[in-house]
Design a protein around this motif. Structure first.
Motif, PDB file in Angstrom:
ATOM      1  N   GLU A 180      44.194  51.800   0.701  1.00 41.17           N
ATOM      2  CA  GLU A 180      43.591  53.125   0.513  1.00 41.17           C
ATOM      3  C   GLU A 180      42.095  53.140   0.763  1.00 41.17           C
ATOM      4  O   GLU A 180      41.499  54.220   0.818  1.00 41.17           O
ATOM      5  CB  GLU A 180      43.899  53.655  -0.891  1.00 41.17           C
ATOM      6  N   ASP A 181      41.456  51.977   0.894  1.00 46.15           N
ATOM      7  CA  ASP A 181      40.027  51.929   1.187  1.00 46.15           C
ATOM      8  C   ASP A 181      39.709  50.606   1.864  1.00 46.15           C
ATOM      9  O   ASP A 181      40.592  49.767   2.083  1.00 46.15           O
ATOM     10  CB  ASP A 181      39.188  52.136  -0.079  1.00 46.15           C
ATOM     11  N   ALA A 182      38.424  50.397   2.174  1.00 44.76           N
ATOM     12  CA  ALA A 182      38.026  49.232   2.966  1.00 44.76           C
ATOM     13  C   ALA A 182      38.206  47.907   2.241  1.00 44.76           C
ATOM     14  O   ALA A 182      38.158  46.843   2.875  1.00 44.76           O
ATOM     15  CB  ALA A 182      36.566  49.389   3.411  1.00 44.76           C
ATOM     16  N   SER A 183      38.459  47.912   0.942  1.00 46.03           N
ATOM     17  CA  SER A 183      38.690  46.659   0.221  1.00 46.03           C
ATOM     18  C   SER A 183      39.991  45.990   0.645  1.00 46.03           C
ATOM     19  O   SER A 183      40.235  44.831   0.290  1.00 46.03           O
ATOM     20  CB  SER A 183      38.693  46.889  -1.296  1.00 46.03           C
ATOM     21  N   THR A 184      40.815  46.684   1.425  1.00 44.33           N
ATOM     22  CA  THR A 184      42.009  46.038   1.981  1.00 44.33           C
ATOM     23  C   THR A 184      41.643  44.840   2.848  1.00 44.33           C
ATOM     24  O   THR A 184      42.486  43.967   3.110  1.00 44.33           O
ATOM     25  CB  THR A 184      42.840  47.056   2.795  1.00 44.33           C
ATOM     26  N   ILE A 185      40.397  44.744   3.294  1.00 41.47           N
ATOM     27  CA  ILE A 185      39.916  43.589   4.063  1.00 41.47           C
ATOM     28  C   ILE A 185      40.173  42.306   3.294  1.00 41.47           C
ATOM     29  O   ILE A 185      40.577  41.287   3.885  1.00 41.47           O
ATOM     30  CB  ILE A 185      38.421  43.748   4.393  1.00 41.47           C
ATOM     31  N   PHE A 186      39.986  42.327   1.978  1.00 42.53           N
ATOM     32  CA  PHE A 186      40.229  41.141   1.165  1.00 42.53           C
ATOM     33  C   PHE A 186      41.722  40.948   0.908  1.00 42.53           C
ATOM     34  O   PHE A 186      42.251  39.851   1.044  1.00 42.53           O
ATOM     35  CB  PHE A 186      39.490  41.236  -0.175  1.00 42.53           C
ATOM     36  N   PHE A 187      42.424  42.010   0.526  1.00 42.91           N
ATOM     37  CA  PHE A 187      43.803  41.886   0.058  1.00 42.91           C
ATOM     38  C   PHE A 187      44.818  41.800   1.199  1.00 42.91           C
ATOM     39  O   PHE A 187      45.811  41.084   1.086  1.00 42.91           O
ATOM     40  CB  PHE A 187      44.140  43.068  -0.853  1.00 42.91           C
ATOM     41  N   ASN A 188      44.595  42.513   2.290  1.00 45.75           N
ATOM     42  CA  ASN A 188      45.442  42.454   3.476  1.00 45.75           C
ATOM     43  C   ASN A 188      44.698  43.122   4.621  1.00 45.75           C
ATOM     44  O   ASN A 188      44.665  44.351   4.720  1.00 45.75           O
ATOM     45  CB  ASN A 188      46.782  43.158   3.239  1.00 45.75           C
ATOM     46  N   PRO A 189      44.092  42.343   5.512  1.00 49.74           N
ATOM     47  CA  PRO A 189      43.266  42.945   6.569  1.00 49.74           C
ATOM     48  C   PRO A 189      44.052  43.869   7.492  1.00 49.74           C
ATOM     49  O   PRO A 189      43.459  44.757   8.122  1.00 49.74           O
ATOM     50  CB  PRO A 189      42.706  41.730   7.323  1.00 49.74           C
ATOM     51  N   ALA A 190      45.374  43.700   7.572  1.00 54.25           N
ATOM     52  CA  ALA A 190      46.173  44.589   8.415  1.00 54.25           C
ATOM     53  C   ALA A 190      46.070  46.038   7.959  1.00 54.25           C
ATOM     54  O   ALA A 190      46.266  46.963   8.755  1.00 54.25           O
ATOM     55  CB  ALA A 190      47.638  44.148   8.397  1.00 54.25           C
ATOM     56  N   GLY A 191      45.751  46.251   6.687  1.00 49.31           N
ATOM     57  CA  GLY A 191      45.640  47.602   6.142  1.00 49.31           C
ATOM     58  C   GLY A 191      44.515  48.418   6.723  1.00 49.31           C
ATOM     59  O   GLY A 191      44.475  49.648   6.536  1.00 49.31           O
ATOM     60  N   MET A 192      43.578  47.788   7.450  1.00 45.38           N
ATOM     61  CA  MET A 192      42.484  48.555   8.064  1.00 45.38           C
ATOM     62  C   MET A 192      43.008  49.609   9.038  1.00 45.38           C
ATOM     63  O   MET A 192      42.347  50.633   9.265  1.00 45.38           O
ATOM     64  CB  MET A 192      41.516  47.614   8.781  1.00 45.38           C
ATOM     65  N   THR A 193      44.197  49.379   9.620  1.00 42.34           N
ATOM     66  CA  THR A 193      44.742  50.346  10.574  1.00 42.34           C
ATOM     67  C   THR A 193      45.172  51.643   9.891  1.00 42.34           C
ATOM     68  O   THR A 193      45.472  52.630  10.581  1.00 42.34           O
ATOM     69  CB  THR A 193      45.946  49.751  11.321  1.00 42.34           C
ATOM     70  N   GLU A 194      45.183  51.671   8.555  1.00 42.98           N
ATOM     71  CA  GLU A 194      45.524  52.877   7.811  1.00 42.98           C
ATOM     72  C   GLU A 194      44.290  53.705   7.455  1.00 42.98           C
ATOM     73  O   GLU A 194      44.407  54.795   6.885  1.00 42.98           O
ATOM     74  CB  GLU A 194      46.246  52.505   6.507  1.00 42.98           C
ATOM     75  N   LEU A 195      43.099  53.196   7.776  1.00 43.40           N
ATOM     76  CA  LEU A 195      41.856  53.836   7.354  1.00 43.40           C
ATOM     77  C   LEU A 195      41.319  54.770   8.440  1.00 43.40           C
ATOM     78  O   LEU A 195      41.822  54.831   9.560  1.00 43.40           O
ATOM     79  CB  LEU A 195      40.807  52.764   7.021  1.00 43.40           C
ATOM     80  N   GLN A 196      40.266  55.506   8.073  1.00 44.15           N
ATOM     81  CA  GLN A 196      39.583  56.354   9.032  1.00 44.15           C
ATOM     82  C   GLN A 196      38.805  55.495  10.033  1.00 44.15           C
ATOM     83  O   GLN A 196      38.741  54.271   9.909  1.00 44.15           O
ATOM     84  CB  GLN A 196      38.628  57.303   8.297  1.00 44.15           C
ATOM     85  N   ALA A 197      38.191  56.135  10.997  1.00 41.82           N
ATOM     86  CA  ALA A 197      37.503  55.400  12.060  1.00 41.82           C
ATOM     87  C   ALA A 197      36.424  54.473  11.519  1.00 41.82           C
ATOM     88  O   ALA A 197      36.233  53.356  12.019  1.00 41.82           O
ATOM     89  CB  ALA A 197      36.897  56.382  13.064  1.00 41.82           C
ATOM     90  N   ARG A 198      35.717  54.897  10.500  1.00 39.90           N
ATOM     91  CA  ARG A 198      34.713  54.051   9.843  1.00 39.90           C
ATOM     92  C   ARG A 198      34.805  54.306   8.346  1.00 39.90           C
ATOM     93  O   ARG A 198      34.805  55.464   7.902  1.00 39.90           O
ATOM     94  CB  ARG A 198      33.296  54.348  10.357  1.00 39.90           C
TER      95      ARG A 198
END
Length: 436
Positions: A49-67
């Motif tokens: 749900e936010d950029a902290s997915t970088i730590f928990f599962n980097p694949a989750g970045m594809t669910e985020l907004q452009a920045r």
């Protein structure tokens, strides 16, 4: 040039504040965001749900907004209240009951900060970087406490910089990979000599020894995110172990310092392999208002069976000054969470978790790490400030099992500590996230 300067400033801030109070079992820190705190960190590899997915599962970045970026801090307050039963000191050639205070509370408040930034390079390829503190611990006792020959202070700090990439394979599958540069700093202090009452009364104080050591090392993390349906996400994530070769010094302070090779300052080293972790997560949207989250995670704590402090200079170079017998086991953690959408602006969060300790029994429990199984109860809220930004607040209370210790180091001249710890943990977290 300016970006590197900002990175150094953020990294220094994380290390200065972070990693001084463990909240998960062992000395692992789960508080890598505050948005997951209200859910007892359930669904961490799936929710994205936010950029902290970088730590928990980097694949989750594809669910985020452009920045997107997120910045947060968790305040952790553990309590370790020791009650003595029949601890003893070894005054050669006899063993006598230990004297001294109960030490009060060996825990205190500490802050664990984090910061993340992600951006879309294309519509399928994302990049990000995270700053966090995945491990940390601090226990500190009064100088006259009854276990002072085993430990007075033990502190571990880590700082982790995590550049990552994510790729959206198709509408159902995304994969992610990250590189981790990690710094570890360790401090361990104890009373090197515990004098019997006649000598103490004659004005001879005890002599302290302190180890200060640090290291920089590398690891990696990876994850995969499956969107099984519009309402169901499944995440798998792995973080590698990180092998640290700590280098530093042993320093003695007191009347016996330097009087023999055993109490002479020297350089020192210690090898520690911080554990790897594997997480399976699910996020299920039950209705327009309710979402359920779940986590099952494994941590390879058996990588730390013992820690040998070895002298690397002086007359005793190559000899082992002390061995910390941890004898850790691998552990499991299970957590469940729920989110309720109160309205378009507010979301309520709830969570429960059970966290297994890596400590096998009371004989191998260290006064430096009086750890036991713990149960999490958590609540939180999320305020959608506007379509681009939100604020998360979380509160957790950890019930820690009655902690018995019977650590006998009398054969090494450090006595035996026998008693119980009454422990608990309180965590408060806040996080601001924004897309732009």
């Amino acid at each position: 040039m300016q970006t590197r300067h900002i990175t150094r400033l953020v990294s220094a801030a994380v290390l200065a504040m972070a990693g001084t109070q463990a909240s998960a079992a062992g000395f692992q820190l789960l508080e890598q965001n505050a948005s997951g705190l209200g859910n007892a960190f359930a669904g961490t590899a799936a929710v994205a749900e936010d950029a902290s997915t970088i730590f928990f599962n980097p694949a989750g970045m594809t669910e985020l907004q452009a920045r997107e970026f997120s910045v947060g801090v968790d305040f952790v307050r553990p309590s370790f209240d020791f009650s003595n039963t029949d601890s003893v000191f070894l005054y050669s050639p006899v063993t006598v009951p230990a004297s001294g205070g109960m030490s009060g509370d060996a825990g205190d408040w500490s802050a664990v900060p984090n910061a993340y930034l992600s951006w879309a390079l294309t519509d399928r390829l994302y990049a990000g970087i995270g700053f966090s503190a995945p491990f940390g611990l601090k226990t500190e006792y009064d100088d006259d406490w009854i276990g002072r020959a085993q430990a007075l202070k033990f502190e571990i700090k880590t700082m982790n910089v995590n550049p990552s990439l994510a790729f959206k394979v198709n509408d159902m599958i995304s994969v992610g990979l990250g590189l981790n540069w990690q710094r570890m700093e360790a401090e361990y202090a104890r009373m090197a000599t515990v004098l019997s009452p006649p000598f103490a009364a004659a004005g001879l104080a005890n002599t302290k020894v302190k180890l200060d050591a640090d290291d920089d090392s590398w690891g990696w993390n990876a994850g995969i995110l499956f969107k099984l349906s519009p309402t169901t996400k499944l995440g798998l994530a792995y973080r590698s172990s990180v092998k640290h070769k700590l280098d530093g010094s042993l320093k003695f302070e007191g009347p016996l310092a330097g009087l023999s090779p055993l109490t002479t300052n020297s350089d020192a080293k210690a090898d520690v392999e911080l554990p790897d972790t594997f997480t399976l997560s699910v996020a299920q949207q039950l209705s327009s208002d309710w979402e359920m989250l779940g986590d099952l995670s494994w941590t390879g704590w058996s990588s730390i069976k013992e820690v040998k402090i070895v002298r690397t200079s002086g007359a005793l170079a190559g000899s082992t000054a002390q061995t910390l017998e941890t004898n850790f086991r691998d552990t499991w953690r299970i957590s469940l969470g729920a989110n309720y959408k109160l309205n378009d602006a507010w979301k309520l969060k709830f969570g429960v978790a059970y966290d297994q300790t890596p400590v096998k029994d009371q004989a191998s429990r260290l006064v430096s790490l009086p750890d036991a199984n713990r149960t999490w109860l958590t609540v939180g809220t999320q305020w959608q400030v506007n379509p681009q930004s939100r604020l998360d607040l979380g509160l957790a209370y950890l019930f820690v099992d009655k902690t018995h210790i019977n650590n006998d180091q009398a054969a090494d001249g450090r006595g035996r500590v026998t008693g119980t710890y009454d422990s608990d943990v309180v965590i408060l977290g806040a996080q601001y996230s924004m897309g732009f």
